[in-house]
Design a protein around this motif. Sequence first.
Motif, PDB file in Angstrom:
ATOM      1  N   GLY A  99      -2.817   1.875  -4.534  1.00  0.00           N
ATOM      2  CA  GLY A  99      -2.468   3.290  -4.466  1.00  0.00           C
ATOM      3  C   GLY A  99      -3.656   4.088  -3.970  1.00  0.00           C
ATOM      4  N   ASN A 100      -3.452   4.913  -2.944  1.00  0.00           N
ATOM      5  CA  ASN A 100      -4.541   5.663  -2.333  1.00  0.00           C
ATOM      6  C   ASN A 100      -4.283   7.163  -2.358  1.00  0.00           C
TER       7      ASN A 100
ATOM      8  N   SER B 298      -5.148  -2.292  -7.246  1.00  0.00           N
ATOM      9  CA  SER B 298      -6.330  -1.503  -6.886  1.00  0.00           C
ATOM     10  C   SER B 298      -5.927  -0.074  -6.529  1.00  0.00           C
ATOM     11  N   ALA B 299      -6.927   0.780  -6.452  1.00  0.00           N
ATOM     12  CA  ALA B 299      -6.724   2.171  -6.070  1.00  0.00           C
ATOM     13  C   ALA B 299      -7.964   2.667  -5.340  1.00  0.00           C
ATOM     14  N   ASN B 300      -7.759   3.597  -4.439  1.00  0.00           N
ATOM     15  CA  ASN B 300      -8.860   4.194  -3.684  1.00  0.00           C
ATOM     16  C   ASN B 300      -8.702   5.701  -3.643  1.00  0.00           C
TER      17      ASN B 300
ATOM     18  N   VAL C 169       0.859  -1.193   0.000  1.00  0.00           N
ATOM     19  CA  VAL C 169       0.000   0.000   0.000  1.00  0.00           C
ATOM     20  C   VAL C 169       0.890   1.235   0.000  1.00  0.00           C
ATOM     21  N   ARG C 170       0.624   2.125  -0.941  1.00  0.00           N
ATOM     22  CA  ARG C 170       1.307   3.425  -0.993  1.00  0.00           C
ATOM     23  C   ARG C 170       0.215   4.487  -1.045  1.00  0.00           C
ATOM     24  N   GLU C 171       0.313   5.503  -0.188  1.00  0.00           N
ATOM     25  CA  GLU C 171      -0.789   6.455  -0.130  1.00  0.00           C
ATOM     26  C   GLU C 171      -0.329   7.873   0.177  1.00  0.00           C
TER      27      GLU C 171
END
Length: 251
Positions: free
Chosen positions: A139-140, A170-172, A109-111
């Motif tokens: 990626g967030n 995925s991405a958010n 997770v990178r955000e």
Amino acid sequence: MTLAVRPTTRDEDWRYADAGELAALEPAVLDAWHDTTLAPGEVRGKDLILDDAHPGIHRVRLHVGAGARAELFAVLSASAYTRLEVEVTLAEGAHFELGGVTIGGGNVVREIVTRVNHAHPNATSNQVVRAVHWDAATGNFLGRLMVARDAQKTDAAQSFKALLLTRGASANAKPELEIFADDVKCAHGAAIGQLDQAAAYYMAARGLPPELARKLLVQAFVADAFVARAESDALLDAALGALAASGGDAR
């Protein structure tokens, strides 16, 4: 003695974070803010490359004086959980510019998380964040814009786009607007998609190898985040280096 409390994914600002990393987090890390104050009229920029030498949580707090301009450009490509958290308070006529890229593979997770407070009139802000991920990576972008009641003539924008190179990535996005003034211009947009196959086919038809076509398409995509940066070669190299390191896994 620290006042920080270890967050969980039940906290809105941490809802998409890596739960395992949060469980192992030392709360004292959350007290480690990098505080910067810009004097009235000052112009200052900073490039951050958060790669394998700089994973983890990075917290930046900016106070931007009247008529000052703060620019922050960042690439998050570490192969472990990485979070860039930025809090900004803008005085009258100040400007904040953010260009950020999260990129990489693995089960990581990178955000990027921002909170921009338009506390006074005539201030502006612009945030452009791009995410490129593959494997089971995420990626967030969580971005909150706050406009105080007296902050008339505010002009603020957020743009988030994510490119998912493989199934499983995925991405958010979680944009938030809290506006209490009535004479403002605030906008946000978010889009998540895959590589443009038509463009890739067009380039292949003209003799470009698939790996080069993919690199050029990703380069054009992430370059959006650095349009306001006069010299962005080092940032682009850091982003594309993460892509090159994946070999053939990011197809």
